[in-house]
Write an enzyme that holds these catalytic residues in place. Structure first.
Site, PDB file in Angstrom:
ATOM      1  N   PHE A 172       5.304  31.894  14.154  1.00 40.13           N
ATOM      2  CA  PHE A 172       5.426  30.921  13.071  1.00 40.13           C
ATOM      3  C   PHE A 172       5.153  31.579  11.725  1.00 40.13           C
ATOM      4  O   PHE A 172       4.305  32.441  11.609  1.00 40.13           O
ATOM      5  CB  PHE A 172       4.404  29.805  13.303  1.00 40.13           C
ATOM      6  CG  PHE A 172       4.403  28.752  12.240  1.00 40.13           C
ATOM      7  CD1 PHE A 172       5.295  27.690  12.294  1.00 40.13           C
ATOM      8  CD2 PHE A 172       3.515  28.827  11.179  1.00 40.13           C
ATOM      9  CE1 PHE A 172       5.294  26.724  11.314  1.00 40.13           C
ATOM     10  CE2 PHE A 172       3.521  27.860  10.191  1.00 40.13           C
ATOM     11  CZ  PHE A 172       4.417  26.805  10.266  1.00 40.13           C
TER      12      PHE A 172
ATOM     13  N   ASP B 121      -5.294  20.522  -1.316  1.00 43.54           N
ATOM     14  CA  ASP B 121      -4.446  20.695  -0.146  1.00 43.54           C
ATOM     15  C   ASP B 121      -4.536  19.390   0.646  1.00 43.54           C
ATOM     16  O   ASP B 121      -5.452  18.600   0.430  1.00 43.54           O
ATOM     17  CB  ASP B 121      -5.015  21.876   0.654  1.00 43.54           C
ATOM     18  CG  ASP B 121      -4.256  22.095   1.922  1.00 43.54           C
ATOM     19  OD1 ASP B 121      -3.036  21.967   1.877  1.00 43.54           O
ATOM     20  OD2 ASP B 121      -4.885  22.406   2.941  1.00 43.54           O
TER      21      ASP B 121
ATOM     22  N   GLU C  68      -0.871  22.722  17.605  1.00 40.86           N
ATOM     23  CA  GLU C  68      -0.412  23.220  18.896  1.00 40.86           C
ATOM     24  C   GLU C  68      -1.329  22.788  20.014  1.00 40.86           C
ATOM     25  O   GLU C  68      -0.875  22.384  21.081  1.00 40.86           O
ATOM     26  CB  GLU C  68      -0.318  24.747  18.854  1.00 40.86           C
ATOM     27  CG  GLU C  68       0.782  25.229  17.952  1.00 40.86           C
ATOM     28  CD  GLU C  68       1.113  26.683  18.180  1.00 40.86           C
ATOM     29  OE1 GLU C  68       0.183  27.435  18.497  1.00 40.86           O
ATOM     30  OE2 GLU C  68       2.287  27.051  18.051  1.00 40.86           O
TER      31      GLU C  68
ATOM     32  N   ASP D  90      -8.459  24.552   2.436  1.00 39.19           N
ATOM     33  CA  ASP D  90      -9.220  25.068   3.570  1.00 39.19           C
ATOM     34  C   ASP D  90      -8.525  26.222   4.274  1.00 39.19           C
ATOM     35  O   ASP D  90      -9.134  26.913   5.059  1.00 39.19           O
ATOM     36  CB  ASP D  90      -9.468  23.950   4.591  1.00 39.19           C
ATOM     37  CG  ASP D  90      -8.207  23.582   5.325  1.00 39.19           C
ATOM     38  OD1 ASP D  90      -7.142  23.570   4.677  1.00 39.19           O
ATOM     39  OD2 ASP D  90      -8.265  23.332   6.537  1.00 39.19           O
TER      40      ASP D  90
ATOM     41  N   THR E 208       1.055  20.156  -0.809  1.00 39.03           N
ATOM     42  CA  THR E 208       1.071  20.319   0.634  1.00 39.03           C
ATOM     43  C   THR E 208       2.398  20.903   1.092  1.00 39.03           C
ATOM     44  O   THR E 208       3.416  20.797   0.418  1.00 39.03           O
ATOM     45  CB  THR E 208       0.808  18.978   1.342  1.00 39.03           C
ATOM     46  OG1 THR E 208       0.909  19.178   2.731  1.00 39.03           O
ATOM     47  CG2 THR E 208       1.801  17.924   0.907  1.00 39.03           C
TER      48      THR E 208
ATOM     49  N   THR F 178      -3.704  18.970   4.422  1.00 37.90           N
ATOM     50  CA  THR F 178      -4.171  19.146   5.787  1.00 37.90           C
ATOM     51  C   THR F 178      -5.489  19.898   5.807  1.00 37.90           C
ATOM     52  O   THR F 178      -5.588  20.981   5.246  1.00 37.90           O
ATOM     53  CB  THR F 178      -3.133  19.927   6.598  1.00 37.90           C
ATOM     54  OG1 THR F 178      -1.875  19.348   6.334  1.00 37.90           O
ATOM     55  CG2 THR F 178      -3.443  19.889   8.062  1.00 37.90           C
TER      56      THR F 178
END
EC number: 7.6.2.1
Lengths: 339, 1137
Positions: free
Chosen positions: B555, B415, B513, B828, B689, B417
């Site tokens: 979201f 992944d 955020e 993660d 990703t 991020t």
């Protein structure tokens, strides 16, 4: 090394073991070690091999087949199963002194003492003198457990039943005179078998212990009659019986019968003519077996055995050859450690 | 009457079906109150009580159930069958030889499991009997937890744990929220907010609560912790009001109430139906490649075993055809045996041979392998280098079954991020209509005092632009799900901001955020809090602005955007939408799209994470329509997610673009180094990703996944729009293959370092097209193959714009491609869970996005950089260790049993065992077990530092190289050679001669003992030759187990054992040792057995050295002297303590 930082409760133990950092010796089988090692081992083996080979060569062995299949043999007359109490004589001569102590063996071939069915057919407790097992022998002994009238057989089982019952007498012929060569029957069985593993029941006279039992079917006399002359060689601790009860590993085997080391024969059997008187009882022809007697002397390494010496020589030379081969490979292909 | 019938019908349909699960929703009557007549039939469904049963057994079923479970394991069952055969028929070895180990293993396991179960019973009892406060008839009464029933209203106070799954009715807080930590469920220690049902949140005393008259309809329990749909019907004045219920209303059993004085809630799932209990069920088992080879070998050995038994049985009957051989006069059968039918006899003989040779199947191997894996996995836990100071976490092993698979990885799917990057977001800039704003003078996330907060790069905007700018800032401040926590109420300190006197923290499940809201703070707009459905913002003039939050369109990763609908103080209704550029731009109808787009692309190339912000003014009519759409979707019980998505799609349109934000996510420490090492180790690294292509490829360059000389191949929507997918694919494959063809010539000339490698970029949409099953027949079916072909030749692949499920699909596609490579997935977040579970090895990173990945992974590490040691060192070691363990086990059992097979030819095929029962039993259990177990725990053929420094060593063990059939055959051949040497060596020695100087003869047990002694020594020395790492433990165990064998043999033969009915081994060992030739032949035979292996090793090392061997030799030459001295000094310092 002191860690000054704040220790976290979850931090793993920092020991050599947990971090897989134990001090260690890290050998590698590289040519540098193996080639000299092989040369050394090879030379040592060749040395041992030569020693063994010479020792083995010096050991004298005289083996005589007396099965009697050969028509010319005196024992041929005994091969008929109907002949009872047959006695035959074998003559032979010895050229040079047969160095003593001389061991006298009988040998059987094609005889599967290591057969499983045969081997389990015995009762250790009975042979240990346990009277309970006299009345009720172990079922392992079947079909040599009870006779046709359901009397318990003592000693039971096929091993005991098939006790080798040929007997031998050796005469040296000196000027036509037959001189008995004395046999020593002591210490032919393992000390532990004689003293610990086998025991006569604690009953005197010994015969009383066997009331209500019958002798093995094949036997002509009962176990307490094996040696009347010597109570310490009678019953279950009869040395011939003990020797027989230790099963041979392979189908062709020898068993120690007597030692010749007494009176005039302490130095061995002198050159001369001998005659062996055999009371021929043991049937082997039915299963294509052979019977023989063997005279042998021993060295520190036991009886004659060329194999061990030769094997040592072969492996020793192989080691040397391999080290040469490896050296050639080494020279030709240059090991990485060279650069 | 009619109603009665319908009731009856429902009853019948419910109970006749029998399975509660057939009903896809359940109705819960709060406080067991019947609904007002006329609304619905009152059917009291039967639910289980709140008893948690984690124990497996009861007192009565323990023995049968435990036995059944144990004998389901192959090894135990095999032993049991052998044992039963031994009991039933007359076999060469006593039943004890297999019965004793079996009994031992079974008893120990049963005791262990019984004890564990007893503990579970105790724990269950403690849980089931713990007191729970229940509201009954307007009063709070105490009940045992297990007596709790669905529909009971429960009263929970602060720091208590919820006794079952509850729907929150009301809390002590005015806004009807409560805070909960789910640390014991998913490991997330942060506080989460849950909401009470709007219509009941005012009921705050037990009297009031018990006056609630409502029913809850909800789905039947399912194990997903984060999903729940339901509906509550509240009868106020007999007028039912329906409200939607979602996971934000559901309090899970096992979670703990925090920062809230008390709550009232109603039980909906109890006992074994709670989500926690449903999650007890273990995941599907992954099996490692080594285990598969092991099973293959086992089949081979089973065949060998059976053929051995058949050969011997056949030969036995051929040999016995002569009756004098079958039954010589001295060895007769019993009458019963004679009468047995020949077929039965033959079958019995076959079984007896099977029993005699059964040891060739190394049953103890399973036990040893299991122990090795279990104990070995501790080295990962213990590794100090994999401990992260910052997080205070160490590596976690969730399954030890896959240890050695870590050494076999060919594809790494990572992944981006939070895995490659830190997921520690920092606000960099924002762009409003093309004007760029950069907050400057940032120091540890705090605003420097006295700064004027904004530094404008671009020309200063006019007054109109200022309005737009402020709208943008307000939009960013409002459109999020960030929570504000005051410091003293929060356990985990996260992000601090100064706000007046007291410090507060922003907490959110998304670090982006938080970064945005903090960034806005630095630009002058501070989000204060949400109170009574109003969001409060402190604007630049230090005035508080209040906005009423009407709706939050949360979201999701498919939509990739979120929206809020707010009413500002002036009464206008706005929809603010924030999301990925690709999901915003198509929905934008006006705004300075080009400028913003240019800036977004510029930022993306820099590797920044960009989000676009847009808004829409809603007229009252439009707002009504929105409300209508949303409430309809929210009340749906089935397909709610789909209906919501459709509603969102309708609402989030006709947007006006405001601007974009850029947030930086820094690369994790040593990420580039790790990726480089993985590449050097021959692994292909794929980045999967959800991020957009530019950002992702920037990260890839930064992390050295793509290098300067990497030729990038693009397979993106952009290209496939121009050309057909077909053409693009063929184009790419031609490029790759042409180069590949040319490269083989280059590499042969030794220029391998220089070659350009390929990197592929593919996006989610194209991937779907590639993977789509062929519609035009044969042609498109080839796309997948073609794509795989291209991938195979690329050292790095970047897949961007991926949905979580697509990640798993990719992993699956590679996994099932024709080479069947071993895959590893690392991630993660919750979006990586599917690929973590799909890959052969799944690794979770203890990141910021909760613990879901960690919980679902096989191994978890604190940081991405730890992957290097995990694979290159631990994986390598485990593989080396396990493969030697497996090969050695088969080898030592061949050597053990083959002489026994040969002996049959010399004992009339009578199944006479060569070795004594004790030796047969203890060979695998004690004489040869510990050295190999220890080897498989601590062997290090090369130092860990070198493994880390030189990743190419990993290639030496790739493709299961140590367990190839050729090496398996080598080991087996070596075993058979050794067995022949041992048996015939002893045979020729025993051939008609005496061994002792007193002329006495040895018997068959001495023969066997001689072979066995050579066997134990040879097998142990063989392992010693393979050991490269001799610690004191190795010395202790290897020499110790040989000593144990000698001591045991002396004892076993030294005493008349009263419990044995035979004394055949009495003094056999001592007699053997008293003879010189026996010693000489033992030495000779051991040497002969080991000779070829040593020669093979030396010659192979010289002629065809592997990289590993080259390095071993080199190290030795370079560092032999100093290291010895170092070692000595170490030992001496150790001694002095």
């Amino acid at each position: 090394m002191v860690r000054i930082k704040k220790e976290s409760p979850d931090r793993p133990d920092n020991t050599a073991f947990t971090q897989q950092r134990l001090p260690a010796w890290q050998p590698i089988l590289s040519a540098g070690i193996v080639i000299p090692g092989f040369v050394l081992i090879g030379l040592a083996f060749i040395g041992v091999g030569v020693g063994l080979f010479i020792t083995s060569r010096d050991i004298q062995v005289l083996e005589i087949d007396y099965t009697g299949t050969d028509q010319t043999s005196d024992c041929n007359k005994c091969t008929n199963p109907n002949t009872k109490n047959c006695v035959c004589t074998l003559s032979f001569n010895i050229d040079t002194l047969f160095k003593g102590p001389v061991f006298f063996y009988y040998g059987l071939t094609n005889y599967f003492q290591n057969h499983r069915r045969y081997g389990v057919s015995r009762d250790y407790k009975q042979l240990y003198g346990d009277l309970a097992n006299f009345k009720d022998p172990s079922t392992d002994c079947a079909p040599y457990r009870l006779d046709s009238r359901n009397n318990p057989i003592v000693p039971c089982g096929s091993v005991a039943n098939s006790l080798f019952n040929d007997t031998f007498k050796l005469y040296q012929i000196v000027n036509g005179q037959r001189n008995v060569v004395p046999f020593d029957g002591k210490g032919i069985a393992w000390w532990t078998d004689y003293n610990v593993k086998f025991k006569n029941p604690d009953v005197t006279p010994l015969q009383n212990a066997f009331n209500g039992t019958v002798k093995p079917l094949f036997w002509t006399k009962a176990v307490y009659e094996l040696d009347f002359s010597d109570p310490s060689n009678n019953g279950f601790i009869n040395q011939d019986f003990l020797v027989w009860m230790r099963r041979a590993a392979l189908p062709n085997f020898r068993k120690l019968y007597r030692r010749i080391a007494e009176e005039n024969y302490t130095n061995g059997l002198p050159a001369g003519n001998y005659s062996l008187e055999i009371s021929y009882n043991y049937p082997v022809l039915s299963f294509n077996g052979r019977k023989k007697v063997v005279f042998s002397n021993v060295s520190w390494m036991g009886g004659k055995n060329d194999f061990l010496g030769i094997a040592y020589l072969v492996i020793g030379s192989l080691c040397v050859v391999m080290s040469v081969v490896m050296l050639i490979v080494y020279a030709k292909f240059k090991f990485p450690e060279d650069d | 009457m009619g109603m009665d019938f319908s009731t009856l019908r429902t009853l019948i349909s419910r109970y006749c079906v029998g399975e509660e699960n057939w009903v896809d929703s359940r109705t819960v009557y709060i406080s067991h109150k019947e609904p007002p007549p006329g609304t619905e039939a009152f059917i009291q469904q039967r639910f289980p009580d709140n008893r948690i049963v984690s124990s497996k057994y009861t007192f009565w079923n323990f023995i049968p159930k435990n036995m059944f479970e144990q004998f389901r394991r192959v090894a135990n069952f095999y032993f049991l069958v052998i044992f039963l055969v031994q009991l039933i028929i007359d076999t060469p070895t006593s039943p004890i030889t297999s019965g004793l180990p079996l009994f031992f293993v079974i008893t120990v396991t049963a005791i262990k499991q019984g004890y564990e179960d007893w503990l579970r019973h105790k724990a269950d009892n403690a849980v089931n009997k713990c007191p729970v406060h229940v509201v009954q008839d307007g009063k709070v009464t105490c009940k045992q937890s297990r007596k709790l029933r669905v529909g009971d209203v429960v009263f929970v106070t602060e720091d208590e744990t919820f006794p079952c799954d509850l729907i929150l009715l009301s809390s002590s807080r005015d806004d009807g929220t409560c805070f909960v930590t789910t640390a014991s469920l998913d490991g997330e220690s942060s506080h989460k907010t849950y909401y009470a049902v709007q219509d009941t949140k005012a009921y705050k005393t037990e009297e009031e609560v018990s006056s609630i008259h409502a029913t809850i309809e909800c789905e039947q329990p399912q194990s997903d912790l984060y999903k729940f749909v339901g509906r509550i019907n509240i009868y106020m004045n007999n007028e039912p009001v329906a409200r939607p219920l979602g996971s934000e209303n559901l309090l899970l059993r096992g979670a703990t109430l925090k920062n809230t004085e008390y709550i009232y809630a109603v039980a909906i799932y109890t006992g074994m139906e709670t989500k926690m209990a449903l999650n007890y069920q273990s995941k599907s088992q992954k099996r490692s490649a080594v285990e598969k080879s092991m099973n293959d070998y086992l089949v081979v050995y089973l065949c060998i075993l059976i053929s051995k038994a058949i050969i011997n049985t056949a030969l036995k009957y051929v040999w016995q055809a002569d009756p004098n051989r079958d039954e010589p006069w001295h060895n007769e059968r019993t009458e019963a045996e004679r009468q047995r039918h020949i077929l039965i006899r033959a079958f019995t003989d076959f079984l007896a041979f099977m029993v005699l040779f059964n040891y060739i199947i190394p049953v103890s191997m399973y036990v040893t392998v299991e122990m090795q894996k279990f104990l070995g996995s501790y080295f990962i836990l213990w590794d100090d280098e994999m401990f992260d100071e910052e997080l205070g976490e160490r590596a976690v092993v969730n399954t030890s079954d896959l240890n050695e698979e870590l050494g076999q990885v060919e594809y790494v799917f990572t992944d981006k991020t939070g895995t490659l990057t830190e997921n520690n977001m920092e606000f960099i800039e924002c762009c409003v209509d093309g004007h760029v704003y950069v907050p400057h003078a940032i120091c540890n996330g705090q605003v420097m005092p006295g700064s004027d907060t904004i530094d404008m790069i671009d020309t200063s905007p006019g007054p109109d632009a200022r309005d737009r700018e402020e709208l943008f800032f307000r939009a960013v401040c409002l459109c999020h799900t960030v929570q504000v926590k005051e410091e003293e109420t929060v356990d985990g300190i996260k992000h601090g901001i100064h706000q007046g006197k007291s410090s507060s923290f922003y907490i959110s499940s998304s670090p982006d955020e938080v970064a945005l809201v903090e960034g806005m703070n630095r630009l002058g707009f501070t989000y204060l809090r949400q109170k009574d459905s109003h969001m409060e913002i402190l604007n630049r003039d230090d005035k508080v602005e209040r906005f009423e939050v009407l709706e939050v369109l949360s979201f999701d990763s498919v939509r990739r955007r979120m929206s809020v609908i707010v009413r500002c103080s002036t009464g206008e209704v706005y929809l603010f939408c924030k999301g990925a550029d690709s999901s915003i731009f198509p929905r934008v109808i006006s705004g300075k799209v080009d400028q913003v787009k240019a800036r977004v692309e510029h930022n993306a190339v820099e590797g920044l994470r960009t989000l676009c912000v847009a808004y829409r003014c809603l007229s009252p009519e439009q707002y009504q329509e929105v409300c209508h759409l949303l409430s309809r979707a929210k009340l749906a019980l089935q397909d709610r997610d789909r209906q919501l998505a459709e509603a969102y799609d309708l609402i989030e349109k006709d947007l006006i673009l405001l601007g974009a934000t850029a947030v930086e996510d820094r690369l994790q420490e040593k990420a580039a180094d790790t990726i480089e090492s993985l590449h050097k180790a021959g692994m292909k690294v794929w980045v999967l990703t959800g991020d957009k292509m530019e950002t992702a490829s920037a990260t890839c360059y930064a992390s050295k996944l793509f290098r300067r000389n990497t030729q990038i191949l693009e397979l993106t929507t952009k290209r496939t729009e121009e050309q057909s997918l077909h053409d693009v694919l063929f184009d790419l494959s031609r490029t790759v293959l042409r180069h590949y063809g040319g490269m083989t010539r280059e590499t042969s000339s030794g220029l391998s370092d220089d070659y350009t490698d390929f990197g592929l970029i593919i996006d989610g949409a194209t991937l779907t097209a590639v993977m789509r099953p062929g519609q035009e027949g044969s042609n498109s079916g080839n796309y997948k193959e073609l794509f795989l072909d291209i991938c195979r030749n690329c050292s790095a692949v970047l897949c961007c714009r991926m949905a979580p499920l697509q990640k798993a699909q990719i992993v699956k596609m590679i996994k099932t491609s024709k080479e069947h490579p071993i895959t590893l997935a690392i991630g993660d977040g919750a979006n990586d869970v599917s690929m973590i579970q799909e890959a052969h090895v799944g690794i979770g990173i203890m990141g910021k996005e909760g613990r879901q990945a960690v919980r679902n992974s096989d191994y978890a590490i604190p940081k991405f950089k730890h992957l290097k040691k995990m694979l290159l060192v631990h994986g390598h070691y485990y593989y080396i260790r396990v493969s030697e363990l497996v090969q050695y086990f088969f080898y030592k059992n061949v050597v053990f049993i083959f002489p026994q097979f040969l002996y049959q030819f010399f004992c009339g095929f009578s199944q006479q065992p060569l070795y004594d029962t004790a030796y047969l039993t203890l060979y695998n259990i004690s004489f040869t077990s510990l050295p190999i177990l220890l080897y498989s725990l601590i062997e290090q053929h090369i130092n860990a530092d070198i493994l880390k420094k030189d990743p190419s060593l990993y290639k030496d063990i790739a493709k299961n190289s140590l367990l190839k059939w050729s090496s398996f055959i080598y080991w087996t051949a070596l075993g058979i050679y050794d067995a022949i040497v041992m048996f015939f060596g002893a045979y020729f020695l025993f051939d008609n001669t005496t061994f002792t100087s007193n002329g006495q003869m040895f018997g068959n047990w001495t023969f066997g003992t001689l072979v066995f002694t050579v066997l134990v020594f040879t097998v142990t020395f063989k392992l010693a030759l393979d050991t490269h790492y001799w610690t004191w433990i190795n010395h202790f165990v290897i020499w110790g187990s040989l000593l144990f064998f000698v001591v045991f043999s002396l004892l076993w033969g030294g005493i008349i054992w009263p419990f044995l009915n035979y004394q055949r081994m009495y003094y056999v060992f001592m007699q053997m040792l008293s003879s010189g030739p026996a010693w000489l032949s033992i030495i000779l035979l051991i040497t002969t057995c080991l000779l070829p292996d040593v020669v093979k090793k030396v010659i192979c090392r010289a002629l065809w050295p592997t990289t590993t061997e080259r390095i071993q030799t080199k190290r030795r030459c370079l560092a032999s002297e100093p290291s010895t001295i170092f070692m000595l000094s170490q030992t001496s310092s150790r001694m002095s303590f």
